[in-house]
Design a protein around this motif. Structure first.
Motif, PDB file in Angstrom:
ATOM      1  N   PRO A 272       0.856  -0.984   0.076  1.00 44.69           N
ATOM      2  CA  PRO A 272      -0.009   0.143   0.003  1.00 44.69           C
ATOM      3  C   PRO A 272       0.870   1.348  -0.022  1.00 44.69           C
ATOM      4  CG  PRO A 272       0.106  -0.961   2.108  1.00 44.69           C
ATOM      5  CD  PRO A 272       0.888  -1.863   1.255  1.00 44.69           C
ATOM      6  N   ASN A 273       2.034   1.228  -0.007  1.00 47.03           N
ATOM      7  CA  ASN A 273       3.007   2.228   0.080  1.00 47.03           C
ATOM      8  C   ASN A 273       3.766   2.520  -1.206  1.00 47.03           C
ATOM      9  OD1 ASN A 273       2.843   2.921   3.094  1.00 47.03           O
ATOM     10  ND2 ASN A 273       3.756   0.872   3.312  1.00 47.03           N
ATOM     11  N   PRO A 274       4.212   3.612  -1.437  1.00 49.38           N
ATOM     12  CA  PRO A 274       4.908   4.155  -2.658  1.00 49.38           C
ATOM     13  C   PRO A 274       6.350   3.378  -2.778  1.00 49.38           C
ATOM     14  CG  PRO A 274       5.075   5.790  -1.290  1.00 49.38           C
ATOM     15  CD  PRO A 274       4.139   4.909  -0.621  1.00 49.38           C
ATOM     16  N   PRO A 275       6.981   2.973  -3.815  1.00 53.29           N
ATOM     17  CA  PRO A 275       8.228   2.154  -3.945  1.00 53.29           C
ATOM     18  C   PRO A 275       9.258   3.088  -3.407  1.00 53.29           C
ATOM     19  CG  PRO A 275       7.292   2.928  -6.159  1.00 53.29           C
ATOM     20  CD  PRO A 275       6.352   3.188  -5.115  1.00 53.29           C
ATOM     21  N   PRO A 276      10.390   2.558  -3.241  1.00 50.94           N
ATOM     22  CA  PRO A 276      11.486   3.349  -2.797  1.00 50.94           C
ATOM     23  C   PRO A 276      12.276   3.687  -4.283  1.00 50.94           C
ATOM     24  CG  PRO A 276      11.509   1.189  -1.638  1.00 50.94           C
ATOM     25  CD  PRO A 276      10.715   1.305  -2.567  1.00 50.94           C
ATOM     26  N   ALA A 277      13.127   4.812  -4.219  1.00 48.88           N
ATOM     27  CA  ALA A 277      13.790   5.248  -5.134  1.00 48.88           C
ATOM     28  C   ALA A 277      14.449   4.160  -5.889  1.00 48.88           C
ATOM     29  CB  ALA A 277      14.493   6.469  -4.967  1.00 48.88           C
ATOM     30  N   ASP A 278      14.766   4.034  -7.192  1.00 45.63           N
ATOM     31  CA  ASP A 278      15.657   2.881  -8.152  1.00 45.63           C
ATOM     32  C   ASP A 278      15.242   1.527  -7.608  1.00 45.63           C
ATOM     33  OD1 ASP A 278      16.860   5.308  -9.114  1.00 45.63           O
ATOM     34  OD2 ASP A 278      18.110   5.598  -7.254  1.00 45.63           O
ATOM     35  N   ILE A 279      14.128   1.437  -7.419  1.00 44.89           N
ATOM     36  CA  ILE A 279      13.746   0.195  -7.160  1.00 44.89           C
ATOM     37  C   ILE A 279      13.930  -0.663  -8.541  1.00 44.89           C
ATOM     38  CG2 ILE A 279      11.315   0.411  -7.479  1.00 44.89           C
ATOM     39  CD1 ILE A 279      12.792  -1.778  -4.711  1.00 44.89           C
ATOM     40  N   PRO A 280      14.369  -1.866  -8.437  1.00 49.34           N
ATOM     41  CA  PRO A 280      14.516  -2.605  -9.811  1.00 49.34           C
ATOM     42  C   PRO A 280      13.309  -3.553 -10.093  1.00 49.34           C
ATOM     43  CG  PRO A 280      15.941  -3.667  -8.288  1.00 49.34           C
ATOM     44  CD  PRO A 280      15.374  -2.525  -7.533  1.00 49.34           C
ATOM     45  N   HIS A 281      12.465  -3.737  -9.141  1.00 52.01           N
ATOM     46  CA  HIS A 281      11.333  -4.585  -9.054  1.00 52.01           C
ATOM     47  C   HIS A 281      10.222  -4.077  -9.560  1.00 52.01           C
ATOM     48  CE1 HIS A 281      13.861  -7.316  -6.785  1.00 52.01           C
ATOM     49  NE2 HIS A 281      14.361  -6.326  -5.791  1.00 52.01           N
ATOM     50  N   ASP A 282       9.281  -4.941  -9.983  1.00 52.63           N
ATOM     51  CA  ASP A 282       7.645  -4.520 -10.321  1.00 52.63           C
ATOM     52  C   ASP A 282       6.893  -4.404  -9.083  1.00 52.63           C
ATOM     53  OD1 ASP A 282       5.411  -4.298 -11.705  1.00 52.63           O
ATOM     54  OD2 ASP A 282       5.489  -6.074 -13.086  1.00 52.63           O
ATOM     55  N   TRP A 283       6.816  -3.027  -9.136  1.00 51.38           N
ATOM     56  CA  TRP A 283       6.050  -2.427  -7.839  1.00 51.38           C
ATOM     57  C   TRP A 283       4.690  -2.233  -8.152  1.00 51.38           C
ATOM     58  CZ3 TRP A 283       8.495  -1.816  -3.062  1.00 51.38           C
ATOM     59  CH2 TRP A 283       7.793  -1.056  -2.111  1.00 51.38           C
ATOM     60  N   ARG A 284       3.642  -2.991  -7.266  1.00 56.73           N
ATOM     61  CA  ARG A 284       2.398  -2.629  -7.644  1.00 56.73           C
ATOM     62  C   ARG A 284       1.795  -2.088  -6.356  1.00 56.73           C
ATOM     63  NH1 ARG A 284       0.614  -3.936 -13.146  1.00 56.73           N
ATOM     64  NH2 ARG A 284       2.657  -4.638 -13.693  1.00 56.73           N
ATOM     65  N   ARG A 285       1.427  -0.837  -6.412  1.00 56.53           N
ATOM     66  CA  ARG A 285       0.797  -0.031  -5.080  1.00 56.53           C
ATOM     67  C   ARG A 285      -0.902  -0.356  -5.097  1.00 56.53           C
ATOM     68  NH1 ARG A 285       1.233   6.343  -3.287  1.00 56.53           N
ATOM     69  NH2 ARG A 285       0.766   5.757  -0.939  1.00 56.53           N
ATOM     70  N   LEU A 286      -1.297  -0.903  -3.945  1.00 60.16           N
ATOM     71  CA  LEU A 286      -2.684  -1.221  -3.749  1.00 60.16           C
ATOM     72  C   LEU A 286      -3.132  -0.033  -2.491  1.00 60.16           C
ATOM     73  CD1 LEU A 286      -2.610  -5.068  -3.348  1.00 60.16           C
ATOM     74  CD2 LEU A 286      -3.146  -3.712  -5.283  1.00 60.16           C
ATOM     75  N   PRO A 287      -4.484   0.042  -2.758  1.00 59.06           N
ATOM     76  CA  PRO A 287      -5.204   1.222  -1.901  1.00 59.06           C
ATOM     77  C   PRO A 287      -4.677   0.620  -0.201  1.00 59.06           C
ATOM     78  CG  PRO A 287      -6.905   0.200  -3.249  1.00 59.06           C
ATOM     79  CD  PRO A 287      -5.613  -0.535  -3.588  1.00 59.06           C
ATOM     80  N   ALA A 288      -4.570   1.693   0.483  1.00 58.93           N
ATOM     81  CA  ALA A 288      -4.256   1.672   2.150  1.00 58.93           C
ATOM     82  C   ALA A 288      -5.368   1.372   2.738  1.00 58.93           C
ATOM     83  CB  ALA A 288      -3.537   2.696   2.478  1.00 58.93           C
ATOM     84  N   ASP A 289      -6.530   1.255   2.489  1.00 65.47           N
ATOM     85  CA  ASP A 289      -7.839   0.803   2.983  1.00 65.47           C
ATOM     86  C   ASP A 289      -8.182  -0.717   2.631  1.00 65.47           C
ATOM     87  OD1 ASP A 289     -10.554   0.622   1.324  1.00 65.47           O
ATOM     88  OD2 ASP A 289      -8.885   2.037   0.474  1.00 65.47           O
ATOM     89  N   PRO A 290      -8.559  -1.328   3.774  1.00 70.69           N
ATOM     90  CA  PRO A 290      -8.870  -2.859   3.592  1.00 70.69           C
ATOM     91  C   PRO A 290      -9.878  -3.079   2.400  1.00 70.69           C
ATOM     92  CG  PRO A 290      -9.864  -2.150   5.508  1.00 70.69           C
ATOM     93  CD  PRO A 290      -8.944  -1.034   5.084  1.00 70.69           C
ATOM     94  N   VAL A 291     -11.000  -2.385   2.301  1.00 70.68           N
ATOM     95  CA  VAL A 291     -12.107  -2.502   1.173  1.00 70.68           C
ATOM     96  C   VAL A 291     -11.318  -2.444  -0.026  1.00 70.68           C
ATOM     97  CG1 VAL A 291     -14.070  -1.603   0.558  1.00 70.68           C
ATOM     98  CG2 VAL A 291     -13.850  -1.829   2.846  1.00 70.68           C
ATOM     99  N   GLY A 292     -10.690  -1.022  -0.410  1.00 70.58           N
ATOM    100  CA  GLY A 292      -9.993  -1.216  -1.482  1.00 70.58           C
ATOM    101  C   GLY A 292      -9.141  -1.940  -1.979  1.00 70.58           C
ATOM    102  N   TYR A 293      -8.114  -2.390  -1.078  1.00 63.14           N
ATOM    103  CA  TYR A 293      -7.180  -3.367  -0.939  1.00 63.14           C
ATOM    104  C   TYR A 293      -7.834  -4.848  -1.450  1.00 63.14           C
ATOM    105  CZ  TYR A 293      -2.800  -5.972  -0.068  1.00 63.14           C
ATOM    106  OH  TYR A 293      -1.524  -6.572  -0.003  1.00 63.14           O
ATOM    107  N   ALA A 294      -8.819  -5.129  -0.874  1.00 60.81           N
ATOM    108  CA  ALA A 294      -9.439  -6.451  -1.236  1.00 60.81           C
ATOM    109  C   ALA A 294     -10.230  -6.420  -2.620  1.00 60.81           C
ATOM    110  CB  ALA A 294     -10.588  -6.626  -0.416  1.00 60.81           C
TER     111      ALA A 294
END
Length: 339
Positions: A272-294
């Motif tokens: 649910p958090n933004p990726p660190p700088a220069d991350i070499p991985h495929d980062w998917r940010r999900l909502p920080a609330d459980p309803v949106g995350y689900a």
């Protein structure tokens, strides 16, 4: 998205002929068959590769059908129906003697739900009306105007549940004659299951309807099942909802170091958090609330499972009651992943 009249007619005809139809619900898409027809139900197990002793949930058009399928329905169950149906709540009740063992996994209980999706409800009403006009199978009591559709998730057994019609086609392809497209599922994870077949109601599977919601109706916090003699229910195996790519749950405070040590081993990350700088991985940010995350979880897992990654890393969700259903799905996904 609303199916056409022709789609509904074809779906009813297929169900009445003992064939399969994939249907949208507010939770996930289900692989449906006439719940009173053991031969039709057997096609669900064959299409999914599902163990024969794993029970199914019967979907009904309304509460008036409950007494047709279950007996000795307690007051607590009626209160829960009044509050949460149509909706993402499945009730485990003592079954009527005629209910096929193929649906119940050979148990003396049956899982019932009235889904909260307009397409599913319209199909259930039309199917029940058709069965009522036909008088059921050879006039027996197992069908008719209270007919139900058995519908586990429309995916290969143990894999990620589908939340769009495209996911169903990707999973099952030609195994299902018709997929009714009702758009993306609103909730995105499976229903809460609560056992009402005993003296005290017990939560067997967490879901969108939380223990706090249930307590507001029941007047007390329901117990969470731990006993080995609890009824077997859908989604209760240790390994379930799993991607083919290995999946690890990593606590947030350890996530950056874990990923940094794997710079040469491309990962897919859900957080649910933004990726660190220069991350070499495929980062998917999900909502920080459980309803949106689900809502977004299964689609995100599917996306990463198709991506060119060697490991799916999921930041461990908060240890809070509101996140219990998500934590449950992720634990089981991790246990079944990579197989």
């Amino acid at each position: 998205m609303t199916p056409s009249e022709a789609d509904y007619r074809r779906a009813v005809a297929l169900l009445c002929a003992g064939e399969l139809v994939a249907i949208p619900t507010e939770t996930v898409y289900g692989l449906g068959a006439d719940a009173a027809n053991p031969a039709a139900v057997a096609k669900i197990f064959a299409a999914k590769g599902r163990p024969a002793d794993h029970p199914l949930i019967v979907h009904l058009a309304g509460r008036d059908a409950v007494d047709h399928w279950a007996e000795h329905v307690p007051d607590a169950a009626w209160k829960l129906m009044e509050s949460f149906w149509p909706g993402p709540l499945t009730l485990i009740l003592k079954k009527r003697s005629w209910v096929p063992a193929a649906v119940t996994g050979g148990q003396d209980t049956v899982g019932l739900r009235v889904p909260g999706h307009p397409v599913a409800l319209e199909l259930l009403r039309r199917f029940a009306a058709c069965r009522g006009q036909s008088g059921g199978q050879s006039g027996d009591q197992s069908s008719g105007e209270h007919a139900g559709i058995a519908a586990p998730s429309a995916n290969r057994f143990g894999r990620i549940s589908p939340t769009t019609a495209a996911h169903v086609a990707e999973e099952l392809g030609g195994r299902v004659p018709l997929i009714l497209d009702g758009g993306p599922c609103r909730v995105g994870i499976e229903s809460t299951i609560i056992d009402c077949s005993r003296a005290e109601a017990v939560v067997l599977r967490p879901g969108h309807i939380s223990p706090r919601h249930l307590a507001a109706v029941l007047g007390r916090q329901p117990a969470i099942a731990t006993a080995v003699d609890a009824p077997r229910v859908s989604g209760s195996l240790a390994a379930h909802y799993a991607p083919r790519t290995p999946l690890r749950l990593i606590a947030g405070e350890r996530l950056a170091d874990f990923l940094d040590a794997r710079r040469d081993n491309r990962c897919g990350v859900l957080s649910p958090n933004p990726p660190p700088a220069d991350i070499p991985h495929d980062w998917r940010r999900l909502p920080a609330d459980p309803v949106g995350y689900a809502h977004d979880l299964y689609d995100a897992l599917r996306t990463l499972d198709r991506a060119d990654v060697n490991l799916i890393v999921v930041e461990t969700p908060p240890a809070e009651p509101a996140w219990a259903a998500i934590a449950d799905r992720l634990r089981r996904a991790a246990a079944g992943s990579g197989q």
